[in-house]
Design an enzyme around this catalytic site. Structure first.
Site, mmCIF file in Angstrom:
data_model
loop_
_atom_site.group_PDB
_atom_site.id
_atom_site.type_symbol
_atom_site.label_atom_id
_atom_site.label_comp_id
_atom_site.label_asym_id
_atom_site.label_seq_id
_atom_site.Cartn_x
_atom_site.Cartn_y
_atom_site.Cartn_z
ATOM 1 N N HIS A 84 33.947 -42.787 -19.055
ATOM 2 C CA HIS A 84 33.831 -41.377 -19.005
ATOM 3 C C HIS A 84 34.857 -40.592 -19.571
ATOM 4 O O HIS A 84 35.977 -40.981 -19.631
ATOM 5 C CB HIS A 84 33.755 -41.176 -17.335
ATOM 6 C CG HIS A 84 33.205 -39.612 -17.298
ATOM 7 N ND1 HIS A 84 34.147 -38.781 -16.782
ATOM 8 C CD2 HIS A 84 32.178 -39.118 -16.930
ATOM 9 C CE1 HIS A 84 33.523 -37.491 -16.628
ATOM 10 N NE2 HIS A 84 32.172 -37.716 -16.435
ATOM 11 N N SER B 134 19.339 -49.490 -13.726
ATOM 12 C CA SER B 134 19.752 -48.132 -14.104
ATOM 13 C C SER B 134 18.522 -46.991 -14.120
ATOM 14 O O SER B 134 17.592 -47.428 -14.530
ATOM 15 C CB SER B 134 20.407 -48.091 -15.463
ATOM 16 O OG SER B 134 20.843 -46.798 -15.784
#
Length: 372
Positions: free
Chosen positions: A118, A319
């Site tokens: 991130h 996911s």
């Protein structure tokens, strides 16, 4: 209320209603109802300081916050008597807390993180002034273990701090923490710390039949999980969870508010712990299991729908993040799709239905055809 003020509020509310029906690119669950908690907006609430320590400021939700931490300790397989944590403002604060603990334990350590980590992590490491090395990623978004091995081998005399991704931002990839631990063992690294950024997948992997390795028994030393993602919340929130023994090294007593200073912030939101607590009570473990399975089923449908329309699409195991070629800026803006270089993704959060997926695929197909 003044007429002009009411008009501004009504306009903003209409805008949010419209935008809420077209949010597919970011992992924010909009399927929630916290109307039962509205009366608490009449009070000035503050969860200042350590939730496991009494405070002179008594209008707080520390009791609920402790129950939230207990829930996540169980979820992450950390014995409750060894667990410590608090409700944060979101994933960035949770990641900063994990990196802060790691840096305090090993001031001379080097932080290793992948290309797909991130964006906040680079900022965090700059703020903490922590030495760091970026590791290559595989095409899937998972960390490149060979590159990690060789880089640590070169620096094996220095403590290792790893930022592991348990669901990367763009591709939903999960770094194998058990494999990372094997690398550290093989290289005879004695001083190490692994923080897991499990913002979204921390509320997915515990509820699937065949999860990738996760949890403190697999190698976590700390973990950050978001509250506004799979759980759903009108306010950004999250949970930072680590071992109580680590936190005891940084705690300071603050006479002014009568608490231990163990969190990153002083005054803290008291409504978000209450919201997370409420959601956990309402849904329970089995409820979240059903929610997660439904999301993953819609994700599988989205991959099939894209593929049947001639658009290459894929997702990582367990996911809800579906990756496909980047469409036009118009489509990106309409559906609030998250783009990165030549790809984009949609995330099948609980509010994203198959009908919404159909509409997105049709617009993406039309966009790519026009681009030619």
């Amino acid at each position: 209320m003044k007429a002009e003020t009411k008009e501004r509020i009504d306009t903003l509310l209409r805008e949010f209603h419209d935008l809420g029906s077209r949010l597919v690119g970011y992992p924010c669950n909009q399927d929630f109802d916290y109307s039962a908690l509205l009366p608490f907006l009449s009070f000035s609430l503050n969860n200042v300081g350590d939730p496991f320590h009494a405070s002179n400021f008594q209008s707080n939700t520390h009791e609920m916050e402790r129950e939230v931490i207990g829930f996540f300790a169980d979820l992450m397989r950390l014995p409750r008597d060894e667990a410590w944590g608090y409700v944060t403002s979101g994933g960035t604060e949770g990641n900063m807390y994990g990196m802060y603990i790691g840096r305090e334990l090993f001031p001379n350590g080097v932080v290793y993180f992948s290309q797909d980590t991130h964006y906040s992590v680079v900022k965090i490491l700059r703020v903490l002034k922590a030495r760091n090395i970026m590791i290559k990623s595989q095409d899937s978004g998972e960390i490149d273990y060979d590159d990690l091995y060789e880089t640590i081998r070169i620096n094996r005399d220095v403590p290792v701090i790893v930022m592991a991704n348990i669901g990367t931002t763009m591709k939903g990839a999960v770094d194998d923490v058990s494999r990372v631990r094997e690398i550290l063992t093989d290289l005879a690294v004695t001083d190490s710390y692994i923080h897991a950024d499990a913002a979204l997948s921390g509320m997915i992997l515990p509820f699937v039949d065949d999860p990738q390795p996760y949890g403190f028994d697999e190698g976590f030393d700390s973990v950050a999980i978001s509250g506004h993602k799979m759980i759903g919340s009108p306010l950004p929130s999250g949970v930072a969870l680590t071992r109580r023994a680590y936190v005891s090294r940084i705690a300071r007593a603050i006479e002014y508010v009568g608490v231990l200073d163990t969190t990153l912030t002083g005054s803290r939101n008291a409504l978000t712990p209450l919201m997370i607590w409420y959601a956990l009570r309402e849904h329970g473990t089995e409820g979240f299991r059903d929610i997660v399975h439904a999301c993953l089923n819609v994700a599988e449908y989205a991959v099939a729908r894209f593929t049947d329309s001639g658009i290459p699409a894929w997702r990582n195991k367990n996911s809800p993040t579906v990756v496909f070629p980047k469409p036009s800026d118009e489509v990106v803006r309409k559906w609030q799709i998250a783009p990165y270089e030549d790809i984009a993704h949609l995330i099948t959060m609980p509010h994203v239905t198959r009908e919404i997926v159909d509409a997105v695929v049709d617009d993406v197909q039309r966009s790519l055809r026009q681009a030619g």
